[in-house]
Every structure is written in structure tokens, then in C-alpha cells.
Design a protein around this motif. Structure first.
Motif, PDB file in Angstrom:
ATOM      1  N   VAL A   1       5.217  13.898   4.421  1.00  0.00           N
ATOM      2  CA  VAL A   1       3.978  13.303   3.696  1.00  0.00           C
ATOM      3  C   VAL A   1       3.131  12.160   3.327  1.00  0.00           C
ATOM      4  N   LEU A   2       2.121  12.019   3.145  1.00  0.00           N
ATOM      5  CA  LEU A   2       1.363  10.979   2.671  1.00  0.00           C
ATOM      6  C   LEU A   2       0.014  11.551   2.272  1.00  0.00           C
TER       7      LEU A   2
ATOM      8  N   GLU B   1       2.529  -0.232   2.938  1.00  0.00           N
ATOM      9  CA  GLU B   1       3.284  -0.045   2.224  1.00  0.00           C
ATOM     10  C   GLU B   1       3.878   0.468   1.264  1.00  0.00           C
ATOM     11  N   MET B   2       2.641   1.864   1.047  1.00  0.00           N
ATOM     12  CA  MET B   2       3.329   3.233   0.472  1.00  0.00           C
ATOM     13  C   MET B   2       4.092   3.621   1.475  1.00  0.00           C
TER      14      MET B   2
ATOM     15  N   ALA C   1       5.319   7.544  -4.291  1.00  0.00           N
ATOM     16  CA  ALA C   1       4.030   6.306  -4.112  1.00  0.00           C
ATOM     17  C   ALA C   1       2.759   6.810  -4.381  1.00  0.00           C
ATOM     18  N   VAL C   2       2.605   6.030  -5.601  1.00  0.00           N
ATOM     19  CA  VAL C   2       1.529   6.784  -5.396  1.00  0.00           C
ATOM     20  C   VAL C   2      -0.090   6.201  -6.555  1.00  0.00           C
ATOM     21  N   VAL C   3      -0.540   5.705  -5.482  1.00  0.00           N
ATOM     22  CA  VAL C   3      -2.064   5.001  -6.130  1.00  0.00           C
ATOM     23  C   VAL C   3      -2.774   5.740  -6.893  1.00  0.00           C
TER      24      VAL C   3
ATOM     25  N   VAL D   1       2.171   1.624  -6.558  1.00  0.00           N
ATOM     26  CA  VAL D   1       1.476   1.299  -5.127  1.00  0.00           C
ATOM     27  C   VAL D   1       0.408   0.304  -6.342  1.00  0.00           C
ATOM     28  N   ASP D   2      -0.099  -1.376  -6.538  1.00  0.00           N
ATOM     29  CA  ASP D   2      -1.618  -2.108  -7.040  1.00  0.00           C
ATOM     30  C   ASP D   2      -1.916  -2.032  -5.861  1.00  0.00           C
TER      31      ASP D   2
END
Lengths: 212, 212
Positions: free
Chosen positions: A85-86, A102-103, A111-113, A157-158
Motif C-alpha cells: 500500500v502506498l 522511486e517510493m 518508504a516515507v516522504v 525518500v528525498d
């Protein structure tokens, strides 16, 4: 297939934009930002799901209705699903296919923004039953802590485009600078423009002068 | 070898932080942010050059003195050099080795990082004699236009860390959230802390109460 889950509240959203948009305009603008995000998640080959407290119909996504708070609805969704899940916010119209890909291709469990000011703008959960969200406040740090406590690896994630959420009038500048999507078209149609005054970039709304 | 050129003004910098830092503190804080940026450019194997209106000595960088305005000094530097030049601002302490390397390994003639609000936080120029800068105002768009008019290819680098310049009190939150560098240590030593109140993240400065 990755589920891209977008929580969405259609009624009276984005109150900090009240200085430049009426409630009706804010509701339409929120839908245009949502539409930009849906286009992006679909282009990244996700199955896009709108998580909503009421049943609404938006092109490009299916709607799942959960009459719950944000955290409760998302955590119920995570508990019910096996596919990755995103979770991605509806107010980040600068999101691009590349940044979403990318995520979802992260080598980590999560992966977190981060958003500006400590929020979380998007979070990818490889195994949804292993994680729960805790939005509001400094949710970025909270999510890192949840990962640590659960033994989950995490990639931060940048991405400027994913980190830019549109909350205030000054944020609209970023749409004019970096987007060609529906959100921008909507603002332009209202007569809102970017302007440079005294070296600072801002937006203003052109109002027709009344003729007496 | 890539020259990382950091324009720096040591006197009375960062006036928008006056609400929380005295002039002396702002000058020290600007040096700590500079130091974080120098560490990063050196770690990315650049030759780091401080471009300054007066002769100052800072560890890790050589100083080139040009008593000129920002654009004039940078354009003179570009015209005098043959090696590639990375112009990078001194107030982006979240910059990382990876994000700098992503810029200098671009396949384009120019790589540019927008700041919030249309500024330019970093710009990589493969052939310095082919380009000139135009900072102030919406410099990000100006730099894209200069590339277009000069027939130069350009990559826009998507990095939250490079796009985050520290100008205002609220920006300090990002340092506490995302940095472990000297800038953060300096703020902590002054008793400045991050706080979460009513769901919003901010910073406050602890002041000792006077005993009567």
C-alpha cells in the motif's frame, strides 16, 4: 499490484486557502489536486483507491467508504489488505511518476516522504499488516518510531515534489512554478497569477473592476 | 575537479531570524550552516571555494575575495574558470553528499535545484564560460530561461534536502527533524528546541527565568 490509497475529504477542505478561495472554489480545487495525484499514481501502475467518509465518484480511482477518522480508516484498510500500500496525500499535485516509482521500488520495508514541518506526505508499506499509521502532529517522526519499534527498515525518500503539500496561499506559487496539471489550470481560470514584487514571488487574484 | 562555490556574507545575515536570534548569534549560526555545507561538498569530492566580499578564513574551504554584488561576483568567477562549477548556497544545511553527487553527475549541461518560492538553491554548470547567473526574484525561472536562450540542456534536480533553505523561524524545524550537523548543535546549545503544540510543530527558545 500496489494499492495507492488517497484519503480524501470533499467538504470544506483547505481552510487556510480561505483568504483567496471561497468554500466552493476550495472544494473544486481540492478535486483538481486529487485528480493530478490520481493521474500520477495511475501512470506509476498503481491501483488507485480513494478512501473517503462518503461515497463519491472520481475518474481514475475506485472509492472505498469508511466513515472513520483518518488514522482509523487507514489502519483498517492496512489490516484488511495483503498487497503493498502506498498512502499518498491528495494535496501534493507536484508528485510525478518517477517520484512515486522511486517510493514503491524501495529496498526497505517502508518508504516515507516528510512534508514541510514534520508531517508525512506519502508512505509506502510493503507488508500492510505489519504497520499502522499515526497522522497529525509530527507524524514523520512518529512513523520513524513505529518502524523502529516494529523492527521495520525504512527509507526516507528525498523529493521536493512529494514534500510540497499545498496548504497556504504562498504554496500556490509552487504550482505555478513546477506544475502543468489540472490544479494549475483551475487557478489560472479563476484569474490567479504568479507575480514578482520587490524580489519576492507571490500569487494574486485578478478581480474585475465593477463599472458603475 | 568540480569547484563548489559558496557565496557567503558574514555580516548581519539571516535578518528574518531576528525574532529568535541576536545579530551575533545569526552570524555564528550562518557560519555553522556554512560549515555543514562545506562538509557536504568536500565529502562529494569537490574543491570548495568561499566567494566572499571580504577575506575570512573558514576550515575546509579556500576563500576567493570579490568585493562585488552576488551576481557580479559569481559571473566573474564563472568567466575566469574552466573546471565545472557547482554554485551552492550557504543556508541549505540539509544538503547531503548523495544529493550533491546527483547534481554533479548530471547528463545535462546544467543541473538546477529550486528553492521554495522560486529561488535557486544550487546550480551546477558543466562549462562555466557558457553560462551566467541571475539571482534574486524568481531566479529559478530566470535560470531556465538563460539555459533555453543559450541552447543549454538542463536537469531539474528533485531534492527536498537541497530545496530547503533556512530563512525563517519555522524553517528551523527542518534542521531538528532532518539534520545532525553543526547547525543543529548550535541551536540546541542556545536552548532552542522543537515542540509540538496543537498538532503543529514549531521551535521555541528556552529562557531562564530571572530571579528577583
Amino acid at each position: 499490484m500496489v494499492h495507492a490509497v488517497i484519503p480524501f475529504r470533499p467538504t470544506n477542505p483547505k481552510t487556510r486557502l480561505s483568504c483567496i478561495l471561497s468554500q466552493e472554489e476550495r472544494e473544486k480545487f481540492a478535486l483538481r489536486m486529487l485528480s493530478d495525484v490520481i493521474s500520477t499514481t495511475n501512470s506509476a501502475c498503481c491501483r488507485t483507491v480513494l478512501l473517503c467518509t462518503e461515497n463519491i465518484s472520481v475518474e481514475g480511482a475506485e472509492t472505498v467508504v469508511k466513515p472513520l477518522g483518518l488514522n482509523e480508516a487507514l489502519n483498517e484498510y492496512l489490516a484488511e489488505n495483503d498487497d503493498s500500500v502506498l498512502i499518498i496525500m491528495s494535496d501534493i499535485p507536484l508528485a510525478t511518476r518517477d517520484s512515486v516509482i522511486e517510493m514503491v521500488k524501495t529496498g526497505s520495508d517502508i518508504a516515507v516522504v516528510p512534508g514541510r514541518g514534520g508531517g508525512t506526505n506519502a508512505i509506502f508499506v510493503k507488508n500492510p499488516k505489519s504497520f499502522h499509521v499515526d497522522f497529525y502532529g509530527a507524524s514523520f517522526l512518529d512513523h520513524l518510531n513505529i518502524c523502529r519499534d516494529s523492527g521495520l527498515t525504512v527509507e526516507i525518500v528525498d523529493s521536493f515534489r512529494l514534500s510540497t503539500d499545498i496548504d497556504e496561499k504562498d504554496d500556490l506559487v509552487e504550482i505555478f512554478l513546477h506544475s502543468k496539471g489540472e490544479s494549475r489550470g483551475f487557478l489560472e481560470n479563476l484569474g490567479i497569477k504568479m507575480s514578482v514584487e520587490k524580489g519576492r514571488v507571490g500569487v494574486h487574484r485578478h478581480t474585475h473592476k465593477e463599472t458603475p
